[in-house]
Design a protein around this motif. Structure first.
Motif, PDB file in Angstrom:
ATOM      1  N   ILE A   6       0.868  -1.176   0.000  1.00 26.86           N
ATOM      2  CA  ILE A   6       0.000   0.000   0.000  1.00 26.86           C
ATOM      3  C   ILE A   6       0.900   1.219   0.000  1.00 26.86           C
ATOM      4  N   ARG A   7       0.656   2.106  -0.965  1.00 27.35           N
ATOM      5  CA  ARG A   7       1.497   3.293  -1.130  1.00 27.35           C
ATOM      6  C   ARG A   7       0.633   4.454  -1.611  1.00 27.35           C
ATOM      7  N   LYS A   8       1.192   5.657  -1.549  1.00 27.37           N
ATOM      8  CA  LYS A   8       0.486   6.829  -2.067  1.00 27.37           C
ATOM      9  C   LYS A   8       0.465   6.788  -3.594  1.00 27.37           C
ATOM     10  N   ALA A   9      -0.591   7.340  -4.152  1.00 28.86           N
ATOM     11  CA  ALA A   9      -0.739   7.370  -5.609  1.00 28.86           C
ATOM     12  C   ALA A   9       0.360   8.213  -6.249  1.00 28.86           C
ATOM     13  N   GLU A  10       0.761   7.794  -7.435  1.00 28.39           N
ATOM     14  CA  GLU A  10       1.752   8.508  -8.238  1.00 28.39           C
ATOM     15  C   GLU A  10       1.109   8.888  -9.569  1.00 28.39           C
ATOM     16  N   LYS A  11       1.679   9.889 -10.219  1.00 27.62           N
ATOM     17  CA  LYS A  11       1.141  10.363 -11.494  1.00 27.62           C
ATOM     18  C   LYS A  11       1.032   9.223 -12.510  1.00 27.62           C
ATOM     19  N   SER A  12       2.003   8.326 -12.502  1.00 29.06           N
ATOM     20  CA  SER A  12       2.016   7.217 -13.466  1.00 29.06           C
ATOM     21  C   SER A  12       0.895   6.207 -13.211  1.00 29.06           C
ATOM     22  N   ASP A  13       0.177   6.331 -12.096  1.00 26.88           N
ATOM     23  CA  ASP A  13      -0.929   5.420 -11.773  1.00 26.88           C
ATOM     24  C   ASP A  13      -2.246   5.823 -12.441  1.00 26.88           C
ATOM     25  N   LEU A  17      -5.621   3.420 -12.594  1.00 28.10           N
ATOM     26  CA  LEU A  17      -6.680   3.689 -11.626  1.00 28.10           C
ATOM     27  C   LEU A  17      -8.010   3.967 -12.327  1.00 28.10           C
ATOM     28  N   ALA A  18      -7.982   4.757 -13.391  1.00 22.68           N
ATOM     29  CA  ALA A  18      -9.207   5.033 -14.144  1.00 22.68           C
ATOM     30  C   ALA A  18      -9.777   3.732 -14.718  1.00 22.68           C
ATOM     31  N   GLU A  19      -8.911   2.873 -15.220  1.00 23.23           N
ATOM     32  CA  GLU A  19      -9.356   1.586 -15.769  1.00 23.23           C
ATOM     33  C   GLU A  19      -9.972   0.717 -14.668  1.00 23.23           C
ATOM     34  N   LEU A  20      -9.346   0.685 -13.504  1.00 15.96           N
ATOM     35  CA  LEU A  20      -9.866  -0.072 -12.368  1.00 15.96           C
ATOM     36  C   LEU A  20     -11.283   0.382 -12.025  1.00 15.96           C
ATOM     37  N   ILE A  21     -11.499   1.687 -11.954  1.00 16.73           N
ATOM     38  CA  ILE A  21     -12.812   2.233 -11.607  1.00 16.73           C
ATOM     39  C   ILE A  21     -13.832   1.904 -12.690  1.00 16.73           C
ATOM     40  N   LEU A  45      -6.526  11.253 -11.123  1.00 19.49           N
ATOM     41  CA  LEU A  45      -6.693  11.192  -9.668  1.00 19.49           C
ATOM     42  C   LEU A  45      -5.468  11.710  -8.926  1.00 19.49           C
ATOM     43  N   TYR A  46      -4.302  11.536  -9.517  1.00 19.32           N
ATOM     44  CA  TYR A  46      -3.080  12.032  -8.884  1.00 19.32           C
ATOM     45  C   TYR A  46      -3.204  13.534  -8.626  1.00 19.32           C
ATOM     46  N   SER A  47      -3.605  14.288  -9.639  1.00 18.72           N
ATOM     47  CA  SER A  47      -3.745  15.744  -9.469  1.00 18.72           C
ATOM     48  C   SER A  47      -4.887  16.090  -8.513  1.00 18.72           C
ATOM     49  N   LEU A  48      -5.998  15.368  -8.621  1.00 18.11           N
ATOM     50  CA  LEU A  48      -7.141  15.626  -7.748  1.00 18.11           C
ATOM     51  C   LEU A  48      -6.735  15.504  -6.282  1.00 18.11           C
ATOM     52  N   PHE A  49      -5.968  14.471  -5.966  1.00 18.33           N
ATOM     53  CA  PHE A  49      -5.601  14.205  -4.585  1.00 18.33           C
ATOM     54  C   PHE A  49      -4.343  14.950  -4.139  1.00 18.33           C
ATOM     55  N   ILE A  65      -1.406  -2.806  -9.819  1.00 18.24           N
ATOM     56  CA  ILE A  65      -2.384  -1.961  -9.135  1.00 18.24           C
ATOM     57  C   ILE A  65      -3.705  -2.712  -9.073  1.00 18.24           C
ATOM     58  N   SER A  66      -4.157  -2.975  -7.842  1.00 18.33           N
ATOM     59  CA  SER A  66      -5.332  -3.821  -7.645  1.00 18.33           C
ATOM     60  C   SER A  66      -6.404  -3.169  -6.788  1.00 18.33           C
ATOM     61  N   GLY A  67      -6.148  -1.955  -6.301  1.00 16.77           N
ATOM     62  CA  GLY A  67      -7.138  -1.268  -5.491  1.00 16.77           C
ATOM     63  C   GLY A  67      -6.713   0.149  -5.181  1.00 16.77           C
ATOM     64  N   CYS A  68      -7.699   0.935  -4.714  1.00 13.73           N
ATOM     65  CA  CYS A  68      -7.408   2.304  -4.286  1.00 13.73           C
ATOM     66  C   CYS A  68      -8.476   2.749  -3.300  1.00 13.73           C
ATOM     67  N   CYS A  69      -8.119   3.709  -2.471  1.00 11.85           N
ATOM     68  CA  CYS A  69      -9.044   4.296  -1.511  1.00 11.85           C
ATOM     69  C   CYS A  69      -8.401   5.573  -0.996  1.00 11.85           C
ATOM     70  N   GLY A  70      -9.220   6.603  -0.803  1.00 13.86           N
ATOM     71  CA  GLY A  70      -8.650   7.853  -0.339  1.00 13.86           C
ATOM     72  C   GLY A  70      -9.578   8.668   0.534  1.00 13.86           C
ATOM     73  N   ILE A  71      -9.049   9.787   0.957  1.00 10.70           N
ATOM     74  CA  ILE A  71      -9.767  10.775   1.763  1.00 10.70           C
ATOM     75  C   ILE A  71      -9.721  12.083   0.991  1.00 10.70           C
TER      76      ILE A  71
END
Length: 165
Positions: A6-13, A17-21, A45-49, A65-71
């Motif tokens: 588990i790590r913080k999102a990076e621009k390259s993600d 991430l969009a495909e996962l959603i 999402l990188y810029s949004l967060f 990349i198999s999941g994501c969750c944020g605040i």
């Protein structure tokens, strides 16, 4: 056993991430309009967060990349409240604890950032996730809070962070 990271999102993600959603919405035949599926921010999402008092965690299984969750401090939420947002898992990542780890890391992060409550929006199509939220201390609300722009969501929940150490 797959290696979990588990790590913080990076621009390259962003693309993964969009495909996962999008894939999750397709898998569960969930509404695409009025949800994160059609939200243009989903593609960066990188810029949004990067917004202050927000964080997006990425879960990997064996480097994939198999999941994501944020605040996220969604506009219009009451003071001291943030949104648990962008919580999605690939099918192979479900039922092995990755989702719970992502969610609890996000909730702990919200507490560290000074939030008192965490709010979320969901859909009936994601009933297994809703059950997990209930088991994690979220309670149902009768109407939405804030201005997420996701007007197809019909399940709204909130959780106090009082019990997070």
């Amino acid at each position: 056993m797959k290696k979990k990271v588990i790590r913080k999102a990076e621009k390259s993600d962003n693309e993964a991430l969009a495909e996962l959603i999008r894939d999750t919405f397709t898998e569960f035949d969930a509404p695409k309009e009025g949800t994160v599926y059609s939200d243009p921010t989903t593609y960066d999402l990188y810029s949004l967060f990067k917004k202050e008092n927000s964080v997006l965690w990425v879960g990997e299984l064996d480097g994939v990349i198999s999941g994501c969750c944020g605040i996220y401090p969604t506009e219009g939420l009451p003071a001291g409240c943030a949104e648990l947002a962008k919580f999605y898992l690939r099918p192979e990542a479900r039922g092995i604890g990755l989702g719970k780890s992502l969610m609890m890391k996000s909730i702990a992060g919200a507490k560290e950032m000074g939030y008192e409550n965490v709010y979320l929006e969901s859909l009936p199509e994601f009933s297994k996730a809703v059950k997990m939220y209930e088991n994690s201390g979220f309670r149902l609300l009768e109407k939405p809070l804030g201005n997420s722009g996701h007007d197809s969501c019909s399940i709204w929940m909130i959780r106090s962070l009082d019990d997070i150490g």
